[in-house]
Design a protein around this motif. Structure first.
Motif, mmCIF file in Angstrom:
data_model
loop_
_atom_site.group_PDB
_atom_site.id
_atom_site.type_symbol
_atom_site.label_atom_id
_atom_site.label_comp_id
_atom_site.label_asym_id
_atom_site.label_seq_id
_atom_site.Cartn_x
_atom_site.Cartn_y
_atom_site.Cartn_z
ATOM 1 N N GLU A 110 -22.000 18.876 -25.597
ATOM 2 C CA GLU A 110 -22.408 19.743 -24.495
ATOM 3 C C GLU A 110 -21.254 19.856 -23.470
ATOM 4 O OE1 GLU A 110 -24.755 21.593 -24.604
ATOM 5 O OE2 GLU A 110 -25.335 22.119 -22.568
ATOM 6 N N PHE A 111 -20.629 18.740 -23.197
ATOM 7 C CA PHE A 111 -19.485 18.730 -22.283
ATOM 8 C C PHE A 111 -18.386 19.677 -22.782
ATOM 9 C CE2 PHE A 111 -15.210 16.881 -21.788
ATOM 10 C CZ PHE A 111 -15.054 17.000 -20.414
ATOM 11 N N ARG A 112 -18.069 19.562 -24.064
ATOM 12 C CA ARG A 112 -17.015 20.424 -24.639
ATOM 13 C C ARG A 112 -17.406 21.893 -24.557
ATOM 14 N NH1 ARG A 112 -13.337 17.699 -28.248
ATOM 15 N NH2 ARG A 112 -13.890 15.486 -28.357
ATOM 16 N N ALA A 113 -18.694 22.176 -24.795
ATOM 17 C CA ALA A 113 -19.168 23.567 -24.744
ATOM 18 C C ALA A 113 -19.052 24.121 -23.316
ATOM 19 C CB ALA A 113 -20.608 23.643 -25.241
ATOM 20 N N TRP A 114 -19.378 23.290 -22.323
ATOM 21 C CA TRP A 114 -19.234 23.724 -20.925
ATOM 22 C C TRP A 114 -17.765 23.939 -20.579
ATOM 23 C CZ3 TRP A 114 -22.268 25.853 -17.525
ATOM 24 C CH2 TRP A 114 -23.649 25.667 -17.615
ATOM 25 N N HIS A 115 -16.924 23.013 -21.046
ATOM 26 C CA HIS A 115 -15.486 23.126 -20.760
ATOM 27 C C HIS A 115 -14.952 24.455 -21.310
ATOM 28 C CE1 HIS A 115 -11.513 20.609 -20.443
ATOM 29 N NE2 HIS A 115 -11.455 21.741 -19.794
ATOM 30 N N ARG A 116 -15.308 24.747 -22.540
ATOM 31 C CA ARG A 116 -14.846 25.973 -23.198
ATOM 32 C C ARG A 116 -15.375 27.217 -22.471
ATOM 33 N NH1 ARG A 116 -17.571 25.771 -27.773
ATOM 34 N NH2 ARG A 116 -16.631 23.779 -28.267
ATOM 35 N N ALA A 117 -16.677 27.204 -22.164
ATOM 36 C CA ALA A 117 -17.306 28.371 -21.523
ATOM 37 C C ALA A 117 -16.703 28.620 -20.142
ATOM 38 C CB ALA A 117 -18.811 28.158 -21.423
ATOM 39 N N LEU A 118 -16.512 27.564 -19.373
ATOM 40 C CA LEU A 118 -15.930 27.713 -18.038
ATOM 41 C C LEU A 118 -14.483 28.195 -18.127
ATOM 42 C CD1 LEU A 118 -17.451 24.604 -16.276
ATOM 43 C CD2 LEU A 118 -17.549 26.938 -15.376
ATOM 44 N N ARG A 119 -13.733 27.620 -19.071
ATOM 45 C CA ARG A 119 -12.330 28.028 -19.248
ATOM 46 C C ARG A 119 -12.255 29.514 -19.583
ATOM 47 N NH1 ARG A 119 -8.635 27.421 -17.065
ATOM 48 N NH2 ARG A 119 -8.681 25.161 -17.172
ATOM 49 N N GLU A 120 -13.121 29.966 -20.490
ATOM 50 C CA GLU A 120 -13.104 31.375 -20.892
ATOM 51 C C GLU A 120 -13.422 32.292 -19.707
ATOM 52 O OE1 GLU A 120 -14.350 30.673 -25.541
ATOM 53 O OE2 GLU A 120 -15.694 31.860 -24.261
ATOM 54 N N VAL A 121 -14.458 31.932 -18.949
ATOM 55 C CA VAL A 121 -14.859 32.788 -17.817
ATOM 56 C C VAL A 121 -13.766 32.802 -16.748
ATOM 57 C CG1 VAL A 121 -16.478 32.991 -15.887
ATOM 58 C CG2 VAL A 121 -17.342 32.624 -18.203
ATOM 59 N N ILE A 122 -13.233 31.642 -16.399
ATOM 60 C CA ILE A 122 -12.200 31.569 -15.350
ATOM 61 C C ILE A 122 -10.947 32.340 -15.781
ATOM 62 C CG2 ILE A 122 -10.603 29.975 -14.181
ATOM 63 C CD1 ILE A 122 -13.017 27.998 -14.019
ATOM 64 N N ASP A 123 -10.541 32.199 -17.047
ATOM 65 C CA ASP A 123 -9.361 32.918 -17.544
ATOM 66 C C ASP A 123 -9.606 34.426 -17.553
ATOM 67 O OD1 ASP A 123 -8.109 30.533 -17.815
ATOM 68 O OD2 ASP A 123 -8.113 30.501 -20.005
ATOM 69 N N ARG A 124 -10.812 34.817 -17.943
ATOM 70 C CA ARG A 124 -11.153 36.244 -17.976
ATOM 71 C C ARG A 124 -11.116 36.835 -16.567
ATOM 72 N NH1 ARG A 124 -16.953 36.912 -19.404
ATOM 73 N NH2 ARG A 124 -16.387 35.653 -21.200
ATOM 74 N N LEU A 125 -11.576 36.084 -15.595
ATOM 75 C CA LEU A 125 -11.585 36.558 -14.210
ATOM 76 C C LEU A 125 -10.159 36.717 -13.678
ATOM 77 C CD1 LEU A 125 -14.580 34.454 -12.833
ATOM 78 C CD2 LEU A 125 -14.520 36.933 -13.128
ATOM 79 N N VAL A 126 -9.239 35.863 -14.144
ATOM 80 C CA VAL A 126 -7.834 35.975 -13.725
ATOM 81 C C VAL A 126 -7.236 37.270 -14.276
ATOM 82 C CG1 VAL A 126 -5.522 34.988 -14.039
ATOM 83 C CG2 VAL A 126 -7.433 33.495 -13.490
ATOM 84 N N ARG A 127 -7.585 37.563 -15.537
ATOM 85 C CA ARG A 127 -7.038 38.785 -16.178
ATOM 86 C C ARG A 127 -7.618 40.050 -15.552
ATOM 87 N NH1 ARG A 127 -7.940 35.669 -20.875
ATOM 88 N NH2 ARG A 127 -9.758 36.930 -21.397
ATOM 89 N N GLY A 128 -8.804 39.901 -14.925
ATOM 90 C CA GLY A 128 -9.433 41.026 -14.231
ATOM 91 C C GLY A 128 -10.269 41.916 -15.106
#
Ligand code: I3S
Length: 128
Positions: A110-128
């Protein structure tokens, strides 16, 4: 279900129970106070609820879906929080206004899944 009703136009990327503590507010360090929250990752936000939607009595109606707090993830920093806690599986999130919190799960998958999901969303927000 109630949680989903709170996000009518945004896809819920992930939701689940996590242990959470805020460790800084506007850059000012806070004393830890671990507690569990139902956490929803949707749009550009991480939203915290006291209880999961299924355990909200129907009689509470819409009030049951009121979040405890939420965090704007645009520009946020995400890191492993191993240096900030003796607990296993800790994530450290720091937002642009300097709010910092730790998220923790005893379940490594579950921890790994949260890490991945948060990383994807934060990176996507940077790209705009
Ligand atoms: O990083 P810290 O301050 O050693 O974190 C621990 C303390 O906040 C402790 O509270 P008191 O200082 O009020 O006794 C908490 O009970 C612990 O859970 C904190 O450590 P962990 O390693 O669980 O994040």
């Amino acid at each position: 279900m109630i949680t989903f009703l709170s996000f009518p136009t945004q896809e819920v990327e992930k939701s689940g129970m996590l242990n959470k503590t805020k460790i800084a507010e506007g850059g000012r360090k806070l004393r830890k106070n671990w507690g569990s929250s139902w956490v929803v990752l949707a749009g550009n936000s991480l939203v915290f609820y006291k209880v999961p939607p299924t355990s909200v009595p129907a009689v509470w109606g819409p009030a049951g879906s009121r979040p405890e707090s939420s965090v704007d993830l645009r520009g946020a920093a995400l890191a492993h929080g191993r240096h900030l806690s003796s607990r296993q599986n800790v994530l450290h999130v720091r937002t642009v206004p300097g709010h910092e919190f730790l998220l923790q799960s005893d379940d490594e998958t579950e921890f790994r899944a949260w890490h991945r999901a948060l990383r994807e969303v934060i990176d996507r927000l940077v790209r705009g």
